[in-house]
Design a protein around this motif. Structure first.
Motif: not given
Length: 603
Positions: A81-101
């Motif tokens: 999965v590709m996740i394009p990000c521009r200034d996403e510090e408020s949400v990116i950690a939980e999104t990556v964490s949810a996908a990988r776990t």
């Protein structure tokens, strides 16, 4: 491929035609046959209304008579999965964490499009715990040139790293998630099934979209009761929109062969992206709706697109009217830009008659809506000026109300009821009725954003500012930690060592345990935050228990005690106090993860 039943189509067309004839030739806008200009307007409005109500009726029937998607074996495919990000510090950690776990075999590629915040730093820290988290960094002038360009850059990295064997590339699936997107746990199994990528002719699949903050009681925490009520209602309207009428549209398109790709939850075979690269020089184009453009190009290339409503990707809904209108204006403009792709699609010969009709009606909707927006008021004003306003030759008011309910209110109101029963949402029947009436008014927002989109197209404006996240600039102050809490250690390594010795695998077990804790922490925090925001007692208990038990097992005593402290507020059903202390557990959790990194990863 299942097709639309002719009988169903005829019945829906009869309903639409009857509704149009009743309201347009009944005297509501003056008598037909007295003015040729009025007559032309009445006929135009009648035809447009008949098309609209026929289409809505088909959507309701298709949604109510849905077929279940059959699951498959996700292990037979390679997933990215590709996740394009521009200034996403408020949400990116939980999104990556949810996908990988959730999906241990899934590779997550975060595309940092020259963010000016901590997005890249957050992802690098997650990489310390997981080798399947990847970061692609773009820098200006190549960055910030559009989402499609960012996706193309990541595609080329993945394509170069993937096997060059054609069969393997056909079984390599690349998805796209928004920076706030969470996949449902059944997503990959259903994507692998015989209705989706288990069928070789299917080139791309779109998942249903849910709003993950649909239960939030205070979506605008710095505002008063009225604005929070408005925010809650807007969020529910977006959830209803995506899970009922939009989902029904995609289900109908499964039958017509015209399923569209969305910006969140789209999945495509690597081999199909290779074909698009060869045909167009890049898989994703330059349109504002690069996702819909992708789907049209896939169909033009002779591949099928499919839709899976039983699996979903969840994202944030917007509780702010202005932000919502801006977002929808951008989407509308992007969809209208894609009209220029229709000649190529027609020449390809890959559309049946039903598909040709559906996709051209969809692309023509903005112009049909604007025609009605102009003609409706003009006809009404003309009838009033000439003193010809009437209805059904003086029929009783009760009859007028009944007709309006059947032909105007019902087609939109039904979605609120279907939302309660077919989506199995935990809301009351009264709430479903309220949302149904609310959705009737929500739909008419199209008359606000389509004119704005057309104005922007006419003036050649195609640049857009990124829509702000709900959490941006909304951080609550962290409460000072009590001395007795500060006295507790962030981490007791003796506990990890003891567990490892008991299981005869000291070093490997310790690393696996701390890696798992560090990777899953953002997801655990997100689960707690969402559950507390919705005041979902059971979900909040589960989220707190997950944090407390994992912390105790790891020897993270300060975090475990913080979870127990929040449990006191939960036992008292004091969600206001619990929400006030959420920043504290967030900070303690992050401190614990940093302690783990320092002791076990970077030491």
């Amino acid at each position: 491929m299942h097709r639309v039943s002719p009988i169903v189509f005829v019945l829906c067309a009869v309903y639409g035609g009857l509704a149009a004839s009743v309201f347009c030739f009944s005297g509501a806008f003056g008598q037909f046959g007295t003015n040729p200009w009025r007559d032309a307007g009445l006929v135009t409005v009648s035809v447009i209304s008949a098309f609209a109500l026929t289409y809505i009726s088909l959507l309701v029937h298709t949604y109510s008579a849905r077929r279940r998607t059959r699951p498959g074996d996700a292990s037979g495919f390679t997933w990215h999965v590709m996740i394009p990000c521009r200034d996403e510090e408020s949400v990116i950690a939980e999104t990556v964490s949810a996908a990988r776990t959730t999906f241990p075999g899934l590779h997550v590629w975060v595309i940092d499009d020259d963010s000016e915040d901590a997005t890249a730093s957050i992802v690098r820290k997650l990489q310390d715990f997981d080798e399947k988290v990847h970061l692609i960094s773009r820098r200006r002038p190549d960055a910030r040139t559009g989402k499609g360009h960012a996706l193309n850059a990541a595609y080329r990295v993945i394509a170069a790293a993937a096997s060059q064997d054609p069969d393997q590339r056909s079984r390599t699936i690349i998805g796209v998630l928004d920076a706030d997107g969470f996949l449902s746990g059944n997503a990959l199994d259903l994507l692998s099934g015989p209705d989706a990528f288990g069928e070789d002719t299917v080139g791309a699949v779109q998942l249903e979209v849910w709003m993950k903050n649909r239960g939030d009681r205070q979506p605008r925490p710095l505002s008063g009761p009225f604005k929070n009520l408005l925010g809650r209602t807007l969020i529910r309207m977006q959830d209803i929109e995506f899970r009922t009428s939009n989902s029904a549209m995609q289900m109908l398109r499964v039958k017509t062969g015209t399923v569209g790709m969305g910006g969140n939850g789209q999945f495509t075979r690597l081999s199909v992206l290779d074909d698009l690269e060869a045909d167009y020089g890049q898989p994703w184009g330059k349109k504002l709706s690069e996702d819909y453009e992708l789907g049209l190009n896939i169909i033009t290339g002779g591949h099928r697109t499919h839709y899976v409503p039983e699996a979903h990707v969840s994202q944030e809904a917007l509780p702010y009217t202005r932000r919502l209108l801006t977002q929808r204006t951008r989407w509308a403009q992007g969809n209208m830009e894609c009209a220029e792709l229709l000649p190529g699609l027609r020449r390809s010969g890959n559309l049946r008659g039903a598909g040709w009709a559906e996709i051209h009606y969809f692309m023509g909707q903005p112009w049909l809506l604007m025609t009605n927006l102009i003609l409706g008021p003009l006809l009404l004003v003309l009838a009033v000026i000439e003193g010809r306003i009437g209805f059904a030759s003086g029929e009783p008011v009760e009859w007028i109300v009944l007709l309006a309910a059947v032909f105007i209110v019902l087609p939109y109101f039904l979605w609120g009821i279907l939302y309660k029963y077919l989506c199995r949402e935990d809301i009351t029947l009264v709430a479903g009725i309220f949302y149904g009436f609310g959705y009737l008014f929500y739909v008419y927002m199209t008359y606000l954003y389509y004119p704005r989109a057309m104005s922007r197209m006419a003036s050649g404006r195609t640049s857009w500012a990124k829509t702000a996240r709900n959490a941006d600039n909304m951080a609550l102050p962290v409460m000072s930690l009590r001395e007795e809490l500060l006295a507790l250690p962030l981490l007791d390594p003796a506990i990890i060592s003891t567990l490892a010795e008991e299981l005869d695998g000291a070093e490997d077990f310790a690393r696996e345990l701390v890696n798992t804790f560090g990777l899953i922490w953002p997801r655990r925090w997100a689960n707690l935050r969402l559950a507390a925001a919705a005041e979902d007692h059971t979900a909040t208990i589960d989220a707190l228990a997950s944090i407390r038990v994992a912390s105790e097992m790891l020897g993270a005593e300060r975090l475990a005690q913080t979870a127990r402290d929040l449990g006191v507020h939960l036992d008292a059903v004091d969600y206001s106090a619990l929400r006030r202390e959420l920043p504290t557990i967030s900070v303690v959790g992050e401190q614990t993860v940093e302690e783990i990194r320092g002791r076990f990863i970077t030491a």
